[in-house]
Design an enzyme around this catalytic site. Structure first.
Site, PDB file in Angstrom:
ATOM      1  N   GLY A  13       5.523   0.682   1.514  1.00 42.81           N
ATOM      2  CA  GLY A  13       5.151  -0.609   2.089  1.00 42.81           C
ATOM      3  C   GLY A  13       5.858  -0.825   3.408  1.00 42.81           C
TER       4      GLY A  13
ATOM      5  CE  LYS B  62       3.642  -6.993  -6.941  1.00 43.18           C
ATOM      6  NZ  LYS B  62       2.519  -6.674  -6.057  1.00 43.18           N
TER       7      LYS B  62
ATOM      8  CD  GLU C 224       7.103   8.447   1.583  1.00 42.26           C
ATOM      9  OE1 GLU C 224       6.983   8.383   2.835  1.00 42.26           O
ATOM     10  OE2 GLU C 224       7.423   9.483   0.987  1.00 42.26           O
ATOM     11  CG  LEU C 225      10.141   2.334   4.462  1.00 46.58           C
ATOM     12  CD1 LEU C 225      11.537   2.057   4.994  1.00 46.58           C
ATOM     13  CD2 LEU C 225       9.719   1.245   3.496  1.00 46.58           C
TER      14      LEU C 225
ATOM     15  CD  GLU D 234       3.446   0.476  10.217  1.00 46.78           C
ATOM     16  OE1 GLU D 234       4.044  -0.340   9.501  1.00 46.78           O
ATOM     17  OE2 GLU D 234       3.121   1.614   9.848  1.00 46.78           O
TER      18      GLU D 234
ATOM     19  CB  CYS E 166       2.027   4.831   6.427  1.00 45.93           C
ATOM     20  SG  CYS E 166       1.422   6.205   5.466  1.00 45.93           S
TER      21      CYS E 166
ATOM     22  CD1 TRP F  38      -1.584  -4.936   1.829  1.00 43.64           C
ATOM     23  CD2 TRP F  38      -3.062  -3.706   2.960  1.00 43.64           C
ATOM     24  NE1 TRP F  38      -1.307  -5.085   3.170  1.00 43.64           N
ATOM     25  CE2 TRP F  38      -2.213  -4.346   3.884  1.00 43.64           C
ATOM     26  CE3 TRP F  38      -4.069  -2.878   3.464  1.00 43.64           C
ATOM     27  CZ2 TRP F  38      -2.326  -4.194   5.266  1.00 43.64           C
ATOM     28  CZ3 TRP F  38      -4.193  -2.708   4.828  1.00 43.64           C
ATOM     29  CH2 TRP F  38      -3.338  -3.363   5.716  1.00 43.64           C
ATOM     30  CG  ASN F  39      -1.913   1.521   3.309  1.00 46.21           C
ATOM     31  OD1 ASN F  39      -1.160   1.162   2.421  1.00 46.21           O
ATOM     32  ND2 ASN F  39      -1.655   2.552   4.072  1.00 46.21           N
TER      33      ASN F  39
END
Ligand code: NAD
Length: 491
Positions: A230, A177, A252-253, A384, A286, A153-154
Site C-alpha cells: 500500500g 484485510k 511493498e510500497l 508518486e 506501484c 485496491w489496485n
C-alpha cells in the site's frame, strides 16, 4: 436493494456477518453505483479471525505434512482457474480497471499457487559442520506463525497471492484485510480456499470500511508477521505497530520508476513501453514508469510518439474489450491526481498532452498526461501520483541518466531502452531499484523476486526465497559424547 452481491467476512472457513451486523456498499467507479454489500468488520471481528488462524496453525493445518499442503495449494490453483472470469469481473467492478487486465491477472494467479505448491515440500534445514565434533548441529525451518496480509485496491488478488501462496507453502495461517474499495475478489478467493479442502481458519478475511480493521490487525498481539502492500504513509504506521511487539514486517510500497531511453533505442518499442508503463491501468500500479528519462537528442521525437499514442487512447466502460483506459478507482484518487496536475502547472510544467479530467465521460476519468520542463524539485518528479501522468526529464550522458534515475527516495523498478548490450547491462547494474527491464516494461513472474530499495519497501515477494520470509530458523545442538564439561565456560 436486492440485486447487490452480498459478501461477508470469512472466518473459520465460513462466510459470516460482522459481529455487530454492520455493512457498507462497494461502489463501481465506472457506473458510480453500488454493486456489492460488504460486511463492515470491527476490531472484535479481527480478533475472532486471528484466533481462528491460531487454532488452525496449532491444529489441523499444523498437522498436515508439507506434501499435503502442496497438494491443497495445487487444488486451489485449479479452482481459481475455473473462476478466473468471475474474479476478474469482480475486480473490475470494484476498481474500474480494465476487465481484460483483471481477467488476465486472475488467469495468471494459478501460476503462483502452482509454483509455491511445488516449493511446499522443499522447505528443509541444514546439518551444520562446526569446530565442536562432540555436537551434531542441525536447523529446522518452521512457519513464522499467523500472518496478517493487508492489501491495496489496485491489483487485489495478485498482490494478495504474492503473500498468500508463499505463506501457505511455509505452513503459516493468514488473516487478510483487503482494501475497503476492493474487497469482493478476496472474499471469493477465501471461499475457493474452503472449497479446495483447506482446514477452517487457514485463510480468514476481514473486510471493513476505513482504517479500523487494518489498524486492529496490524496491532494484534496474535499476529506474528505483517505483510503489507500500500501507501508509504500507511506502511509506516503498520511498521510502527509491528515494531511495538517485534512482529516481522514486509512492506511493498510506492514508486517513482524511471524509463531511461538512450539515443540508439528502437523508438517505437520505447514509446510503446513508456505508454504501457504509465497509461496501462491508468497509471494505478506501484511499478508505474512515471518518469521518462530521455536523451536530449531524441526527446522531442520520442515525446511526439508518446503523445500521439496517448491521444488515441480509447476511454470507456472497463468491461468493454475495446476500452484502453477506465476511470480512476476512487474519488480520493481522482482528486489527488487532479491536484498533482494543478501543482505541476503552478510549478511551470509544459503540458504536452492531457492535463485534466474528461468531463464528457463523467466519473473519474483523467486524460493521459505528459509533463515537460518541470523543475527538479517538482512534486510530479518526486512524489508518486498513482495516475496516468508521465514526467519527462532529459539527460546528456550516461552518468547524468543514472543520477536522475536514482534521485528519488523510491527504488522499485526501472527500464533501460538501448540496443547497446554493454550500456544496457552497465546501466542496469547502477540503478538502485528492485527490478530492471531492458527493452521491456511491466512484466512479472512467480519465479522472479519483486520489491523495492529505499522507500519502496522492505523485502521481496515471489521467487524461490519468498517462502523463507515466512519461516523462522531453529538451531538444534545434539551432544554426542555423553561427557559433562566445565559448567562455568561457554562451550
Ligand atoms: P493504502 O496504504 O491507503 O491502503 C492499503 C491497505 O491498508 C488497505 O487495505 C487499507 O484499508 C489498509 N489501511 C489503511 N489504513 C490503515 C492503518 N492505519 N493500519 C493498517 N492498515 C490500514 O493504499 P491504497 O491506496 O489501497 O493503495 C495504493 C498504494 O499502494 C500506492 O501508494 C501504491 O504505490 C502502493 N502499492 C505498492 C505496491 C508494491 O508492490 N510496492 C503494489 C501496489 C500498490
Amino acid at each position: 436493494m436486492t440485486d447487490l452481491e452480498s459478501l461477508g467476512l470469512v472466518i473459520d472457513g465460513r462466510m459470516v456477518s460482522a459481529g455487530d451486523g454492520r455493512t457498507y456498499e462497494s461502489v463501481d467507479p465506472f457506473t458510480g453505483r453500488p454493486w456489492a454489500r460488504v460486511a463492515d468488520g470491527t476490531a472484535e471481528d479481527v480478533d475472532r479471525a486471528v484466533r481462528s488462524a491460531r487454532t488452525a496453525l496449532e491444529g489441523p493445518w499444523g498437522a498436515l505434512t508439507p506434501p499435503e499442503r502442496g497438494r491443497l495449494l495445487a487444488r486451489l490453483a485449479d479452482l481459481i482457474e475455473l473462476s478466473a472470469e468471475r474474479l476478474g469481473l469482480w475486480e473490475t467492478r470494484d476498481s474500474g480497471k480494465l476487465l481484460r487486465e483483471m481477467r488476465g491477472q486472475a488467469e495468471a494467479l494459478p501460476e503462483w499457487y502452482r509454483y509455491f505448491a511445488g516449493l511446499a515440500d522443499k522447505v528443509q534445514g541444514d546439518v551444520i559442520p562446526t569446530a565442536k565434533p562432540q555436537f551434531l548441529v542441525y536447523t529446522q525451518r518452521v512457519p513464522v506463525g499467523v500472518v496478517a496480509a493487508i492489501t491495496p485496491w489496485n491489483s487485489p488478488l495478485l498482490l494478495l497471492t504474492w503473500k498468500l501462496a508463499p505463506a501457505l507453502a511455509a505452513g503459516c495461517t493468514v488473516v487478510v484485510k483487503p482494501s475497503d474499495h476492493t474487497p469482493a475478489s478476496t472474499v471469493a478467493l477465501a471461499q475457493l480456499v474452503t472449497e479446495a479442502g483447506f482446514p477452517p481458519g487457514v485463510v480468514n478475511v476481514v473486510t471493513g470500511w476505513g482504517p479500523e480493521t487494518g489498524r486492529a490487525l496490524a496491532a494484534h498481539p496474535g499476529v506474528d508477521k505483517v505483510a503489507f502492500t500500500g501507501s508509504n504513509e500507511v506502511g509506516r504506521s503498520v511498521a510502527h505497530a509491528a515494531a511495538e511487539r517485534f512482529a516481522r514486517v514486509a512492506l511493498e510500497l510506492g514508486g517513482k520508476s524511471a524509463q531511461l531511453v538512450f539515443p540508439d533505442a528502437d523508438l517505437d518499442a520505447a514509446a510503446n513501453g513508456v505508454v504501457s508503463g504509465i497509461f496501462a491501468a491508468a497509471g494505478q500500479t506501484c511499478m508505474a514508469g512515471s518518469r521518462l528519462v530521455v536523451h536530449r537528442s531524441i526527446a522531442d521525437e520520442l515525446v511526439d510518439r508518446i503523445v500521439r499514442r496517448a491521444e488515441s487512447i480509447v476511454f470507456g466502460d472497463p468491461t468493454d474489450e475495446c476500452t484502453e483506459m477506465g476511470p480512476l478507482a476512487t474519488d480520493g484518487q481522482y482528486a489527488k491526481v487532479l491536484d498533482h496536475l494543478d501543482a505541476a502547472r503552478a510549478a511551470g510544467a509544459t503540458v504536452a498532452t492531457g492535463g485534466g479530467a474528461v468531463p464528457e465521460l463523467g466519473g473519474y476519468f483523467v486524460r493521459p498526461t505528459v509533463l515537460r520542463d518541470l523543475p527538479d524539485d517538482a512534486r510530479a518528479l518526486n512524489e508518486e501520483i498513482f495516475g496516468p501522468v508521465l514526467a519527462v526529464v532529459t539527460f546528456d550522458d550516461e552518468d547524468e541518466a543514472v543520477r536522475i534515475a536514482n534521485s528519488t527516495q523510491y527504488g522499485l523498478a526501472a527500464a533501460v531502452w538501448t540496443r547497446d548490450i554493454h550500456l544496457a547491462h552497465r546501466t542496469a547494474g547502477r540503478l538502485r531499484v528492485g527490478s530492471v527491464w531492458i527493452n521491456a516494461y511491466r512484466t512479472v513472474a512467480p519465479q522472479v523476486p519483486f520489491g523495492g530499495f529505499g522507500a519502496s519497501g522492505i523485502g521481496r515477494e515471489s521467487g524461490i526465497d519468498a517462502v523463507k520470509d515466512y519461516l523462522e530458523t531453529r538451531s538444534v545442538w545434539v551432544e554426542l559424547s555423553g561427557t559433562t564439561r566445565d559448567p562455568f565456560t561457554l562451550g
